[in-house]
Write an enzyme that holds these catalytic residues in place. Sequence first.
Site, PDB file in Angstrom:
ATOM      1  N   CYS A  35      35.070  36.001  35.697  1.00 39.16           N
ATOM      2  CA  CYS A  35      35.943  36.060  36.876  1.00 39.16           C
ATOM      3  C   CYS A  35      35.148  35.933  38.173  1.00 39.16           C
ATOM      4  CB  CYS A  35      36.727  37.356  36.906  1.00 39.16           C
ATOM      5  SG  CYS A  35      37.819  37.508  35.516  1.00 39.16           S
ATOM      6  N   CYS A  60      31.213  37.502  45.451  1.00 41.92           N
ATOM      7  CA  CYS A  60      31.380  36.857  46.746  1.00 41.92           C
ATOM      8  C   CYS A  60      31.053  37.816  47.884  1.00 41.92           C
ATOM      9  CB  CYS A  60      32.789  36.325  46.874  1.00 41.92           C
ATOM     10  SG  CYS A  60      34.029  37.613  46.766  1.00 41.92           S
ATOM     11  N   CYS A 104      38.461  42.846  45.271  1.00 42.22           N
ATOM     12  CA  CYS A 104      37.055  43.250  45.411  1.00 42.22           C
ATOM     13  C   CYS A 104      36.974  44.750  45.719  1.00 42.22           C
ATOM     14  CB  CYS A 104      36.366  42.477  46.540  1.00 42.22           C
ATOM     15  SG  CYS A 104      36.214  40.726  46.199  1.00 42.22           S
TER      16      CYS A 104
END
Lengths: 137, 395
Positions: A35, A60, A104
């Site tokens: 993922c 990220c 996140c």
Amino acid sequence: MALYSDKVMDHFRHPRNVGVIEDADGVGEVGNAKCGDIMKMYLKIDDDTITDVKFETFGCGSAIASSSMATELIKGKPVSEAMTLTNKAVAEALDGLPDYKMHCSVLAEEAIRNALEDYYTRHPEKRGENAEASIED
Amino acid sequence: MKIYADNAATTRMSRTAIEAMLPCLDEICGNPSSLYSEGQRAKEVIETARKEIAQIINADPKEIIFTSGGSEADNQAILSAAAIGQKSGKRHIISSAIEHHAVLHTLNKLEKLGFEITLLPVHENGMIRPDELKEAIREDTCLVTVMFANNEIGTIQPIKEIGEICRARKVLFHTDAVQAVGHLPVDVAEYHIDMLSASAHKFHGAKGVGFLYAKKGIRLSSLIEGGAQERGRRAGTENVAGIAAMAAALKESIANLDRNAARLTAIRNRLIEGLSEIPHSALNGDREKRLPSNVSFCFEGIEGESLLLLLDDKGISASSGSACTSGSLDPSHVLLAIGRVHDVAHGSLRLTPGEDTTDEEVEYIIQAVKDVVQYLRSFSPVWRDLCSGKIKHII
């Protein structure tokens, strides 16, 4: 228009508490590389207080910033308080995340929760003492 | 240092293109559909541009229609071929797994309407195999649409061979040539191309304008109704300034094609050489049959968006096929199609420098990428597991 808030960029560019605690009292890892996000949290706990915390993240900009902010929010705090950390608190402390990046902050919450669970697994006697705080689980 | 290395995303307009555009925003102010001289001057600008563009790709001016860009041209070409096929009961279309979404999403739409779509696989180097195309063509195939050159990994498909196969089997052949026009020699007659899409901003023209070439005799369906512009195949007042700039930009690109290609190839090769020094990195796409400006890599143990943000901090504009840069959970379909697993595809980087990039800038980019990859790996749990042997290296 910038993708991220200044706070996110600051924590992304200068992540706090990066690294590993070799003799950690609790370690939590969430996510998977498929993922695109993996977070690993290491906790040092003394006298029911998180005395040190470190993280490693593959992910990220917002994943790195969320990890960094989450560690800041629990460092020096009692375990019972860390158990109540929410993804929303992480996102708010970062002055918000884009909608599609909210996961996140969820990962950051889960990584810390997993590390604390690991701590309780190693020290089952502590769980009773903090039962009140973990009721929500 | 500021280095723009994302020319596959868009290019800066050339001075020549801007100069060609300016009078169309000012003194040439008529509507090309108006009969008075002001209007006819605008009409002349468009028709001159059409002639120039047609000549460059070896087509007839009547075979060029102006669109809002590559995506519109792709949509129109595919939907037109489907409409033609439908009339004779042909409802099968062949394409490739690495097409742009302007093609793939249009095909999805047709699939829902009852068309059957075959996506040819690409092999490790990102190339389709003509033999597999031959086998895939059926009695009811109405279109083959394969991109000229890929936007992510830069691979150049065997277009002439594909064109010959389609011509022999009497199947329409469309190519999305958005990354090729202005950068590679394109000759629709020699390559047996029936339809071709192009976009101006990929070759130093303006954004929001492109063209569709459709061979004489192919009945195009209009996507936009409401006027007789473009001989009834695309309604709406023409983007006169954009069209004028597109022709000027294309002429200039073609005039300098060999020189630019030589310079870009040298830049590309040095970047590939330099970035290959990064341990556990891999070049995506064919080493030789690739666009002169395309450099595409995967780095193990890191994620592409972080890489892009840190390169941006160092003044470098680049691109990635990671999920996080696309707003979806899956990394680029192109990287997956060439066999990169998710974990590796997330760590991708695309650099598409311009011909004006200096040697010094090239070295700066190589060093910056090396530094950023090393930094991100320094606190990546995936990299730690790879190094400790807990998980196996893939590249």
